[in-house]
Write an enzyme that holds these catalytic residues in place. Structure first.
Site, short mmCIF file in Angstrom:
data_model
loop_
_atom_site.label_atom_id
_atom_site.label_comp_id
_atom_site.label_asym_id
_atom_site.label_seq_id
_atom_site.Cartn_x
_atom_site.Cartn_y
_atom_site.Cartn_z
N GLY A 61 25.45 19.09 -36.54
CA GLY A 61 25.70 20.83 -36.66
C GLY A 61 24.15 21.05 -36.82
CB CYS A 88 23.39 14.30 -36.47
SG CYS A 88 22.02 15.22 -36.22
CE1 TYR A 89 24.05 20.36 -42.07
CE2 TYR A 89 26.26 19.86 -42.40
CZ TYR A 89 25.08 20.60 -42.82
OH TYR A 89 25.18 21.44 -43.85
CG HIS A 178 24.05 13.07 -31.58
ND1 HIS A 178 24.98 13.92 -32.17
CD2 HIS A 178 22.75 13.73 -32.17
CE1 HIS A 178 24.48 14.83 -32.88
NE2 HIS A 178 23.04 15.01 -32.79
CD GLU A 180 27.91 12.64 -30.96
OE1 GLU A 180 27.46 11.68 -31.24
OE2 GLU A 180 27.70 13.61 -31.46
N GLY A 233 47.41 25.73 -7.45
CA GLY A 233 46.99 24.91 -6.54
C GLY A 233 45.71 24.01 -7.19
CG ASP A 236 43.62 22.63 -15.40
OD1 ASP A 236 43.25 21.34 -15.19
OD2 ASP A 236 42.70 23.45 -15.96
CB SER A 237 48.47 25.61 -12.48
OG SER A 237 48.15 25.55 -11.23
CB SER A 238 48.60 20.98 -9.68
OG SER A 238 48.32 21.79 -8.79
CE LYS A 378 39.73 20.25 -14.56
NZ LYS A 378 40.25 21.72 -14.41
#
Ligand code: XMP
Length: 522
Positions: A61, A88-89, A178, A180, A233, A236-238, A378
């Site tokens: 942070g 870290c923080y 970090h 990650e 199309g 995500d919506s697909s 995603k």
């Protein structure tokens, strides 16, 4: 709390506002561990007990532990006997809260650093050996100067004598660096040691399991109700549509509002995929005349966006009225959209990221929301799409904005200019695919410029439109770097465009990163 959280091993990540907190979650998910990110100040003991994590990670942070009012981890987490990893923080507040000393004013370390591994612990087991020098990514100004009781040093750097610390008995660990971020090459392995070996997670978070749970959850929520889904199309919506269809079949109707500003062949592909291949009830509304009519004479980017957004909702509402209404509205909302973000000062003000999508329909449609992708990043949505048997052309496609080609035609949008842009865009993407570069690029597209330039073809003078090509790499669209095509590639594409598309006689390559540019031109 949702089903995913009740049936899987899980880790709680308390966020102190680092830019890279989400990456902790992504690394954990990649190793099969379900986790959630909560603001550090919205983690009451009862809420943590109900979540029942196997371990807790404290993120980095921007604040300084040395300042009196800086954020602290809830004291109760040190009384429940769970393993804790501070990053870290998170490491500094862990140390400070357990009786160590943190000071500022030492040399800060930002970026790549080298640590010397001086001992072994459960985190480094099988990854780092004593005596090794390992690359990590640091971003800190403060550092621990006195360890809290029970801790020992496992790795040190020039700027951080306590780069990795361990309290084996309590199973508390802290890293100044970090793990990650990808710039810490063994970071994912260190995190995996924490979640799997220290916390005992089994890696039971898989897309196959998620698919089955999500289907059960959708059935439980929807019952015998009817669901309508606005299909764009996009990925995500697909994926949301196919998943919901698997759960409730005929109770789902998808509405695809075709505004006439899609790319070449896209509408046919949507219809073929969803109606023919997946047998999903699909209403294909060809509203090109209406949208292009409303856009006539409009040149201001915001007016364009608002016009398209308003019409989209009007058309959608009319179509869903025609099918007799629905009880639920499905949306492809993702986890990054729902994570509450911690303000940069670490103060108590907490905001929810706003959803930036023209396909996002207004909540006042008086339907309940079905958002089956709310837990997913995603890349997990893509994995779920493959799990559901969806084709690479849909699951792996680049993001495409709701307003479509309208915001890639600065100035007035006409049918002719949209057609011209489609032809340019098709050649550009064909070449990108042929060169095997599509998946390495986050987004690539052409922009038709509102300028005409002079050229020469054969013996004649031309005076035609110029276009720009854009290609970027990114992880989330928030920042982006220009894709470094070779000159040979760019000149080949330019040659094809100018030779094959009558009406375009000059090609430029946009070399602006984001920030300060945005990805789209409008
Ligand atoms: P910018 O241009 O803001 O774009 O750097 C970031 C990402 O968002 C996409 N984008 C949109 N997506 N509706 C969408 O669904 C929109 O109105 C919209 N505007 C931009 C853009 O394509 C990029 O991936």
């Amino acid at each position: 709390m949702d089903i995913a959280a009740t049936t899987h091993d899980r880790i709680l990540i308390l966020d102190f506002g680092s830019q890279v907190t989400q990456l902790i979650a992504r690394r954990l998910r990649e190793s099969g561990v379900y986790c959630e990110v909560w603001p550090y100040n919205n983690a009451a003991p009862a809420r943590i007990a109900a979540f029942n994590p196997r371990g807790i990670i404290l993120s980095g942070g921007p604040a300084s532990v040395t300042q009196g009012d800086s954020p602290r981890a809830p004291e109760e987490i040190f009384q429940i006997g769970l393993p804790i990893l501070g990053i870290c923080y998170g490491q500094q507040t862990l140390a400070a809260q357990l009786g160590g000393v943190v000071e500022s004013g030492h040399a800060a370390e930002f970026g790549r650093a080298v640590v010397e591994v001086t001992a072994e612990c459960a985190l480094t087991h099988g990854v780092w050996s004593p005596g090794a020098r390992e690359t990590v990514w640091m971003s800190h100004g403060d550092r621990i100067t006195v360890l809290p009781p029970g801790f020992r040093v496992v790795a040190q750097s020039e700027g951080a004598p306590f780069a990795l610390i361990a309290n084996d008995e309590r199973r508390y660990y802290g890293t100044m660096f970090h793990p990650e971020v990808v710039h810490t090459p063994h970071g994912a392995a260190l995190l995996r040691n924490f979640t799997h070996d220290v916390c005992g997670c089994t890696g039971d978070w898989t897309m196959g399991a998620y698919r089955a749970e999500a289907v059960a959850r959708i059935r439980a929520q929807v019952g015998g109700g009817r669901v309508v889904c606005g299909l764009s199309g996009g990925v995500d919506s697909s994926v949301a549509a196919v998943l919901i269809h698997e759960a409730i079949g005929e109770q789902l109707t998808c509405i695809y509002v075709d505004h006439g500003l899609m790319r070449a062949g896209e509408s046919a592909q949507v219809v073929a995929t969803f109606r023919d291949r997946f047998n999903i009830k699909l209403v294909h509304v060809d509203a090109a005349d209406m949208f292009l009519g409303a856009l006539a004479g409009v040149t201001d980017p915001e007016v364009k966006r608002k016009t398209i957004g308003r019409l989209f909702i009007e058309v959608f509402e009319a179509e869903q009225g025609k099918i007799g209404g629905a009880d639920f509205l499905a949306q492809g909302t993702l986890y990054p959209d729902v994570i509450e973000s911690v303000s940069a000062t670490g103060g108590p003000s907490v905001t929810i990221k706003s959803h930036h999508n023209v396909g996002g329909l207004p909540a006042d449609m008086r339907m309940k929301l079905v958002e089956p992708l709310r837990d997913l990043f995603k890349d997990e949505v893509r994995a779920l799409g493959f799990e559901l048997g969806m084709p690479q052309e849909i699951v792996g496609r680049h993001p495409f904005p709701g307003p479509g080609l309208a915001i890639r035609i600065p100035g007035e949008v006409t049918r002719e200019r949209a057609d011209l842009l489609r032809r340019v865009d098709t050649i550009y993407l064909q070449e990108i695919r042929a060169a095997g570069l599509y998946d390495a690029i986050w987004q690539a597209f052409a922009v038709l410029l509102p300028v005409r330039t002079v050229g020469v073809m054969g013996d004649g003078r031309t005076y035609e439109s110029a276009c720009a090509l854009r290609a970027v790499t990114s992880t989330d669209g928030m920042t982006a770097d220009v894709y470094p095509f070779s000159m040979e590639f760019l000149t080949r594409v330019a040659g094809r465009i100018v030779n094959e598309v009558r009406g375009v006689n000059r090609v430029t390559y946009d070399i602006t990163s984001k920030p300060p540019g945005t990805i789209e031109w409008e």
